[in-house]
Design a protein around this motif. Structure first.
Motif, PDB file in Angstrom:
ATOM      1  N   LEU A   1       0.816  -1.219   0.000  1.00  0.00           N
ATOM      2  CA  LEU A   1       0.000   0.000   0.000  1.00  0.00           C
ATOM      3  C   LEU A   1       0.849   1.267   0.000  1.00  0.00           C
ATOM      4  CD1 LEU A   1      -2.752  -0.911   2.637  1.00  0.00           C
ATOM      5  CD2 LEU A   1      -2.870  -1.114   0.141  1.00  0.00           C
TER       6      LEU A   1
ATOM      7  N   GLN B   1       0.080   3.995  -9.356  1.00  0.00           N
ATOM      8  CA  GLN B   1      -0.729   5.178  -9.708  1.00  0.00           C
ATOM      9  C   GLN B   1       0.039   6.107 -10.630  1.00  0.00           C
ATOM     10  OE1 GLN B   1      -1.887   6.058  -5.480  1.00  0.00           O
ATOM     11  NE2 GLN B   1      -3.436   7.269  -6.555  1.00  0.00           N
TER      12      GLN B   1
ATOM     13  N   ALA C   1      -4.985   2.119 -12.032  1.00  0.00           N
ATOM     14  CA  ALA C   1      -5.965   2.456 -10.994  1.00  0.00           C
ATOM     15  C   ALA C   1      -5.618   1.714  -9.709  1.00  0.00           C
ATOM     16  CB  ALA C   1      -7.363   2.076 -11.449  1.00  0.00           C
ATOM     17  N   SER C   2      -5.577   2.413  -8.602  1.00  0.00           N
ATOM     18  CA  SER C   2      -5.119   1.768  -7.374  1.00  0.00           C
ATOM     19  C   SER C   2      -6.265   1.227  -6.529  1.00  0.00           C
ATOM     20  CB  SER C   2      -4.271   2.726  -6.548  1.00  0.00           C
ATOM     21  OG  SER C   2      -5.092   3.730  -5.996  1.00  0.00           O
ATOM     22  N   ALA C   3      -7.465   1.784  -6.689  1.00  0.00           N
ATOM     23  CA  ALA C   3      -8.571   1.376  -5.807  1.00  0.00           C
ATOM     24  C   ALA C   3      -8.830  -0.140  -5.806  1.00  0.00           C
ATOM     25  CB  ALA C   3      -9.831   2.148  -6.160  1.00  0.00           C
ATOM     26  N   PRO C   4      -8.913  -0.793  -6.984  1.00  0.00           N
ATOM     27  CA  PRO C   4      -9.172  -2.236  -6.966  1.00  0.00           C
ATOM     28  C   PRO C   4      -8.065  -3.017  -6.243  1.00  0.00           C
ATOM     29  CG  PRO C   4      -9.313  -1.368  -9.211  1.00  0.00           C
ATOM     30  CD  PRO C   4      -8.803  -0.268  -8.355  1.00  0.00           C
ATOM     31  N   TRP C   5      -6.809  -2.579  -6.411  1.00  0.00           N
ATOM     32  CA  TRP C   5      -5.697  -3.269  -5.761  1.00  0.00           C
ATOM     33  C   TRP C   5      -5.733  -3.056  -4.258  1.00  0.00           C
ATOM     34  CZ3 TRP C   5      -3.189  -6.900  -8.204  1.00  0.00           C
ATOM     35  CH2 TRP C   5      -3.115  -6.852  -9.603  1.00  0.00           C
ATOM     36  N   GLN C   6      -6.116  -1.833  -3.876  1.00  0.00           N
ATOM     37  CA  GLN C   6      -6.234  -1.511  -2.465  1.00  0.00           C
ATOM     38  C   GLN C   6      -7.287  -2.426  -1.828  1.00  0.00           C
ATOM     39  OE1 GLN C   6      -6.394   2.677  -2.551  1.00  0.00           O
ATOM     40  NE2 GLN C   6      -6.352   2.887  -0.331  1.00  0.00           N
ATOM     41  N   ALA C   7      -8.404  -2.575  -2.537  1.00  0.00           N
ATOM     42  CA  ALA C   7      -9.493  -3.415  -2.033  1.00  0.00           C
ATOM     43  C   ALA C   7      -9.043  -4.872  -1.953  1.00  0.00           C
ATOM     44  CB  ALA C   7     -10.712  -3.283  -2.943  1.00  0.00           C
TER      45      ALA C   7
ATOM     46  N   LEU D   1       1.810   0.776  -4.416  1.00  0.00           N
ATOM     47  CA  LEU D   1       0.615   1.350  -5.061  1.00  0.00           C
ATOM     48  C   LEU D   1       0.810   2.789  -5.547  1.00  0.00           C
ATOM     49  CD1 LEU D   1      -2.740   0.021  -3.620  1.00  0.00           C
ATOM     50  CD2 LEU D   1      -1.515  -0.557  -5.719  1.00  0.00           C
TER      51      LEU D   1
END
Ligand code: ATP
Ligand code: MG
Length: 400
Positions: free
Chosen positions: A311, A319, A324-330, A315
């Motif tokens: 994270l 970026q 896109a970082s949101a899906p990986w973060q999730a 990530l």
């Protein structure tokens, strides 16, 4: 006066009541005038270090040979530095000796860029000897005095120019830039640790592309470890998404990717730059994961192994590359466990349940269970894990 200066104003007043001159100087004045965030409030004074120490109850000799005393106050601590000149630079590196002087003019004259050579007194009055205010307004970095001479004196200033260019989104005055191009090779005289600090700040800044473009155009890269002949690779970073980075390891990770270094090559590269062991550990571990994230093939086990660095270090680089970082973060957040300690079964439980198991096999069994949990193949509960383990060859074969 900005709040940070109000807080420090008693230090200036104390010095001036005692008959000395005292000013806010350097980056704090520049940033205050730009309405940017102010980090360190630096103070310059005509008082000699011993005189400064005599005026304040609590001081620390931070760099007494350079004239710097840290004054501790209720509001914070401030570096108070005696006006000085830095004479006879013999090796393009550091002044041979500093001479304390009583004149503000001489102190401002030794500073690198006009926007860094402004002084402000405790009433907010500015001293501007080199049109630093004009350059601030025009967003220009210009060497104080003759640029050629100033880079000869201290070649690190060339790196500082490109660093400030990225941090401030300023342009570099043409004469100053030409002098950098002429003297880029002098950077080889500078200790790598000092180049490293400016280089990382340049690449961590939101507008890295502006400083990096000059870094390449002036051929400063040719004088840096591992970067000779890499202009084309470095140029690929010019189209990165403009965003600041907070972890230095992110900078090295992005750079390693741009240079197409593999895990074996990145260690020596970073060692040549005198990076920390921690930075090297992070980048070596994350480089293959970044490649998989870029290819969209990273799985849960890759994410688990990257750990929290996924994270905080990886990530942001993704970026920067436009991923896109949101899906990986999730996906990272959704890992069933993030550390082996979160596994519902521990070594003790395994030994109690499978007493016939040989010592070395316990670790292997736990590791297999961990992988299965991370991959979502087994629920992270004790019964489910013990059932899963009973079918593993280490245990099953051991029973016959
Ligand atoms: P930052 O926001 O990164 O702290 P800064 O301008 O305060 O930026 P520092 O490295 O903290 O930069 O230096 C403080 C001041 O000292 C500079 O603003 C500049 O006036 C002077 N200075 C620092 N390094 C040099 C150098 N190599 N040559 C000339 N002047 C320098
Ligand atoms: Mg500073």
């Amino acid at each position: 006066l900005p709040h940070e200066f109000e807080q420090a104003a008693p230090v200036l007043r104390r010095l001036s009541e005692a008959g000395y001159q005292a000013y806010f100087v350097g980056g704090a004045v520049r940033d205050a005038l730009l309405h940017d965030h102010i980090h360190d409030v630096d103070i310059a004074t005509s008082a000699y270090p011993a005189e400064v120490k005599a005026l304040f109850h609590r001081t620390v000799d931070t760099g007494i040979q350079h004239g710097t005393v840290t004054v501790l106050t209720e509001n914070g601590q401030y570096e108070v530095t005696t006006f000085r000149t830095e004479s006879t630079y013999q090796d393009y590196r550091r002044p041979d000796h500093v001479t304390f002087v009583r004149s503000l003019r001489e102190d401002l004259q030794r500073r690198d860029f006009t926007v860094n050579a402004l002084a402000m007194d405790h009433t907010g009055q500015i001293t501007d000897l080199f049109d630093g205010l004009g350059d601030l307004q025009r967003h220009v970095l210009r060497a104080v005095g003759q640029p050629e001479e100033r880079f000869h004196e201290d070649a690190l200033r060339m790196m500082r120019a490109v660093r400030f260019q990225s941090q401030l989104s300023f342009t570099i005055d043409p004469a100053t830039e030409t002098a950098i191009a002429h003297h880029h090779d002098l950077l080889k005289k500078i200790a790598v640790e000092r180049i490293n600090m400016e280089f990382v700040k340049m690449l961590a800044a939101r507008d890295r592309a502006s400083g990096l473009a000059t870094f390449i155009a002036t051929r400063l890269n040719e004088a840096c470890p591992g970067l000779a002949g890499t202009a084309d690779q470095l140029r690929t970073m010019l189209s990165d998404v403009p965003m600041p980075l907070t972890a230095s390891a992110s900078v090295w990770l992005r750079l390693a990717a741009a240079l197409q270094l593999d895990q074996a090559a990145v260690g020596p590269f970073m060692r040549a730059w005198k990076t920390t062991n921690e930075e090297r550990r992070q980048v070596k571990g994350l480089l293959p994961t970044l490649q998989k994230v870029a290819a969209g093939t990273a799985d849960a086990w890759d994410l688990y192994n990257a750990g929290p660095d996924f994270l905080t270090v990886l990530l942001p680089v993704a970026q920067q590359l436009g991923i896109a970082s949101a899906p990986w973060q999730a996906r990272y957040a959704a890992l069933p466990v993030h550390t082996v300690g979160e596994l519902a079964v521990h070594g003790g439980t395994v030994m109690a349940r499978f007493p016939q198991l040989q010592g070395p096999h316990i670790g292997a069994v736990l590791q297999a269970a961990l992988r299965a949990v991370v991959a979502g193949r087994v629920a992270n509960t004790e019964p489910a894990l013990l059932e899963y383990m009973a079918e593993l060859p280490e245990i099953k074969d051991g029973q016959h």
